[in-house]
Enzyme design. Structure first.
Site, PDB file in Angstrom:
ATOM      1  N   LYS A 115     -11.105   7.448 -18.974  1.00  0.00           N
ATOM      2  CA  LYS A 115     -11.980   6.370 -18.497  1.00  0.00           C
ATOM      3  C   LYS A 115     -13.208   6.964 -17.814  1.00  0.00           C
ATOM      4  CE  LYS A 115     -12.375   2.475 -15.448  1.00  0.00           C
ATOM      5  NZ  LYS A 115     -11.790   1.443 -14.615  1.00  0.00           N
ATOM      6  N   GLU A 143      -7.725  17.843 -16.017  1.00  0.00           N
ATOM      7  CA  GLU A 143      -6.683  18.203 -16.994  1.00  0.00           C
ATOM      8  C   GLU A 143      -7.141  17.863 -18.416  1.00  0.00           C
ATOM      9  OE1 GLU A 143      -6.207  16.410 -14.178  1.00  0.00           O
ATOM     10  OE2 GLU A 143      -4.119  16.440 -13.552  1.00  0.00           O
ATOM     11  N   GLY A 187      -7.445   2.002 -15.614  1.00  0.00           N
ATOM     12  CA  GLY A 187      -6.827   3.034 -16.456  1.00  0.00           C
ATOM     13  C   GLY A 187      -5.438   2.648 -16.951  1.00  0.00           C
ATOM     14  N   ARG A 188      -4.591   2.134 -16.048  1.00  0.00           N
ATOM     15  CA  ARG A 188      -3.212   1.832 -16.450  1.00  0.00           C
ATOM     16  C   ARG A 188      -3.103   0.508 -17.194  1.00  0.00           C
ATOM     17  NH1 ARG A 188      -4.077   2.335 -11.283  1.00  0.00           N
ATOM     18  NH2 ARG A 188      -3.882   0.592  -9.829  1.00  0.00           N
ATOM     19  N   GLU A 223       1.708   3.060  -9.272  1.00  0.00           N
ATOM     20  CA  GLU A 223       0.296   3.304  -8.970  1.00  0.00           C
ATOM     21  C   GLU A 223      -0.386   1.995  -8.553  1.00  0.00           C
ATOM     22  OE1 GLU A 223      -2.182   6.624 -10.862  1.00  0.00           O
ATOM     23  OE2 GLU A 223      -3.040   4.869 -11.818  1.00  0.00           O
ATOM     24  N   HIS A 249      26.518   7.652 -19.030  1.00  0.00           N
ATOM     25  CA  HIS A 249      27.335   8.850 -18.854  1.00  0.00           C
ATOM     26  C   HIS A 249      26.693   9.818 -17.868  1.00  0.00           C
ATOM     27  CE1 HIS A 249      29.870   7.510 -22.166  1.00  0.00           C
ATOM     28  NE2 HIS A 249      28.742   7.054 -22.682  1.00  0.00           N
ATOM     29  N   LYS A 288      -6.036  15.799  -5.703  1.00  0.00           N
ATOM     30  CA  LYS A 288      -7.091  16.309  -6.603  1.00  0.00           C
ATOM     31  C   LYS A 288      -8.104  17.119  -5.803  1.00  0.00           C
ATOM     32  CE  LYS A 288      -7.145  12.300  -9.723  1.00  0.00           C
ATOM     33  NZ  LYS A 288      -7.934  11.177 -10.220  1.00  0.00           N
TER      34      LYS A 288
HETATM   35  O1  F6P Z   1      -8.764   8.036 -17.686  1.00  0.00           O
HETATM   36  P1  F6P Z   1      -9.083   9.016 -16.611  1.00  0.00           P
HETATM   37  O2  F6P Z   1     -10.358   8.701 -15.904  1.00  0.00           O
HETATM   38  O3  F6P Z   1      -9.097  10.412 -17.180  1.00  0.00           O
HETATM   39  O4  F6P Z   1      -7.950   8.941 -15.533  1.00  0.00           O
HETATM   40  C1  F6P Z   1      -6.629   9.216 -15.865  1.00  0.00           C
HETATM   41  C2  F6P Z   1      -5.672   8.689 -14.834  1.00  0.00           C
HETATM   42  O5  F6P Z   1      -5.949   9.269 -13.578  1.00  0.00           O
HETATM   43  C3  F6P Z   1      -5.779   8.307 -12.555  1.00  0.00           C
HETATM   44  O6  F6P Z   1      -7.023   7.965 -12.076  1.00  0.00           O
HETATM   45  C4  F6P Z   1      -4.933   8.830 -11.437  1.00  0.00           C
HETATM   46  O7  F6P Z   1      -5.254  10.131 -11.105  1.00  0.00           O
HETATM   47  C5  F6P Z   1      -5.118   7.129 -13.247  1.00  0.00           C
HETATM   48  O8  F6P Z   1      -5.316   5.948 -12.594  1.00  0.00           O
HETATM   49  C6  F6P Z   1      -5.721   7.204 -14.594  1.00  0.00           C
HETATM   50  O9  F6P Z   1      -5.002   6.465 -15.526  1.00  0.00           O
END
Ligand code: F6P
Length: 500
Positions: A185, A191, A244-245, A330, A361, A471
């Protein structure tokens, strides 16, 4: 909300579950909602003739109906970030301007998919989707649930910054026949950008002369993706008011639409839209997300349950607990109200879970006889996702229903080690089948349930400042090396990374 409302709910002496069935022959019908190919059975919860009106009063007092209207009409429901939450517009419900904008952007995504199908990017067989959190969990869940047969492309989702994840994903991919979708987003997530850079390197090493020409960006900040090197024609933007979620409904769903085909993607959106309409208009006591939120609040707030467990009795839905962890924790893991005051009560319980029958189990011992009370959710499908003997599916469903019954009825024994006290609550969500439509409705159900929980607690489910500090410190370690941190952290950095 008034304290007296909560006090009344907290002080309620809930009758035993079995007695609730004995005193009301219609209980199953009253606490079962059927829609969009899903049966939501909440009858094995303690919601009764006291709690239902009590929570309805709480919903009225916290203005749940007005909050829903604010959500669907595109008003600012995320005050800390000054934003609306427009995910429902992506499925055609809600704010008409946002719906029109979403349609335009969906058309753009569809055109790119058509072009890829027609060979505009060469002979493509694989899609490497790189993202994390909300930019990965939805596509991963959906491809695992729905992309087991008749899949048009081999889609792999990579999220972890651990290079082992990327290594595994590309192991069976031909870089010449691969599209890389970089999903972020913000287009700033470290990462994701590191994995994307390593995917470029993988392509180069594999002999691709212009790797960027096989990259697609899925983002709310197209200018950042262009600056990173992806051509504007392959940037699929989305509305920044989609969290994002909540973003699998917009261009973050690109690998799903590509892998399953556009018709399946539309069916997914329509399933979610059916749930939107239900949540917006169904009366409180017939409203599946709202009733589920009542149950969540009862156990978390009034019975001290710190966790809730979700078990998918269907291999296709095995990633659902992972997906729900982000959605629920979240969104509602907050200790401040929308007014900026301390919450003063528990926020979201911890969501955890697994897959049945495996979990029986492993962890069910504690659910049946442990000292914690843990509300359990079962999700199953009437229709199997395989062609093996029907004995498999019968065994799966029989086990699922047996667990719910055993938790509730218990079985007395004079030998305490063998005694099952019962009266342990569960909900069961029974899908007609695992299809794009039912999965769309299921995910939208959880989104709205999370929202209803937040409204009744008085918190903002659409921000996530809690993830920022870690972060920032990671960045500081990268920039400053081991010094300046607490002794334990400094020692760990030195032991593993030296001076950096
Ligand atoms: O889509 P982005 O901006 O890479 O963010 C990834 C994820 O990181 C977060 O901001 C949390 O660190 C989430 O809310 C989001 O889904």
């Amino acid at each position: 909300m008034t304290d007296s409302n909560w006090t009344q709910l907290e002080n309620h002496k809930a009758p035993a579950l079995l007695s609730l069935f004995e005193s009301d022959a219609d209980r199953v019908a009253k606490l079962t909602v059927e829609l969009a190919g899903i049966r939501f059975d909440l009858s094995k919860t303690h919601l009764d003739d006291t709690l239902l009106p009590g929570f309805s009063a709480l919903a009225d007092e916290t203005q749940l109906v007005a909050a829903k209207e604010a959500l669907f009409s595109g008003a600012i429901v995320n005050p800390t970030e000054g934003r609306a939450a427009e995910h429902s517009a992506e499925r055609g419900t809600g704010n008409p301007d946002a719906v029109a904008h979403a349609r335009e952007l969906h058309n753009r995504m569809r055109s790119l998919i058509d072009a890829i199908d027609a060979g505009a990017l060469g002979e493509i067989e694989h899609v490497l989707h790189i993202g994390i959190g909300g930019s990965a969990l939805g596509p991963k869940l959906l491809m695992d649930a729905l992309g087991r047969e008749d899949v048009r492309y081999n889609v792999k989702v990579v999220s972890n910054v651990d290079g082992a994840a990327l290594t595994e994903a590309v192991a069976t991919m031909d870089p010449h026949k691969t599209i890389v979708a970089v999903a972020s987003k913000t287009f700033t997530t470290t990462e994701t950008l590191l994995n994307a850079s390593s995917a470029i390197e993988w392509m180069r090493k594999g002999g691709v002369t212009d790797p960027y020409s096989q990259f697609v960006a899925l983002t709310a900040y197209p200018e950042k993706a262009i600056e990173w090197g992806i051509d504007e024609s392959r940037v699929l933007p989305f509305n920044e008011a989609v969290g994002g979620r909540y973003s699998l409904w917009c261009s973050i769903g690109f690998p799903v639409a590509l892998g399953l085909g556009w018709a399946a993607y539309e069916e997914l959106l329509e399933g979610a839209a059916a749930m939107d309409r239900h949540f917006r208009t169904a009366p409180t006591l017939e409203n599946a997300p709202t009733l589920a939120a009542f149950s969540d609040l009862y156990y978390a707030q009034c019975r001290g349950c710190q966790t809730r467990a979700v078990f998918a009795y269907d291999e296709r839905l095995r990633l659902l607990p992972d997906y729900l962890q982000q959605l629920e924790m979240e969104s509602n893991g907050k200790s401040v109200t929308t007014q900026g005051a301390p919450l003063g009560r528990h926020s979201s319980p911890v969501t955890w879970g697994g897959v049945g029958t495996d979990a029986q189990h492993a962890v069910f011992q504690l659910l049946h006889q442990g000292t914690h009370l843990i509300p359990v959710e079962f999700i199953a499908s009437k229709t199997p996702g395989h062609d093996f003997d029907s004995a498999h599916h019968e065994a799966l469903l029989v086990n699922c229903f047996a667990q719910g019954a055993a938790l509730m009825t218990g079985r007395a024994s004079d030998d305490l080690a063998r005694n099952y006290e019962g009266n342990r609550p569960s909900t069961t969500l029974l899908l007609d089948d695992v299809t794009p439509g039912t999965v769309g409705a299921l995910i939208a159900f959880y989104e709205h349930r999370t929202f209803a929980n937040a409204v009744m607690l008085g918190i903002n489910p659409f921000d996530q400042f809690g993830v920022e500090l870690g972060k920032q410190i990671a960045k500081e370690i990268g920039e400053n090396g081991p010094s300046g941190f607490d002794p334990s952290t400094t020692a760990l950095i030195e032991a593993a990374l030296g001076d950096l």
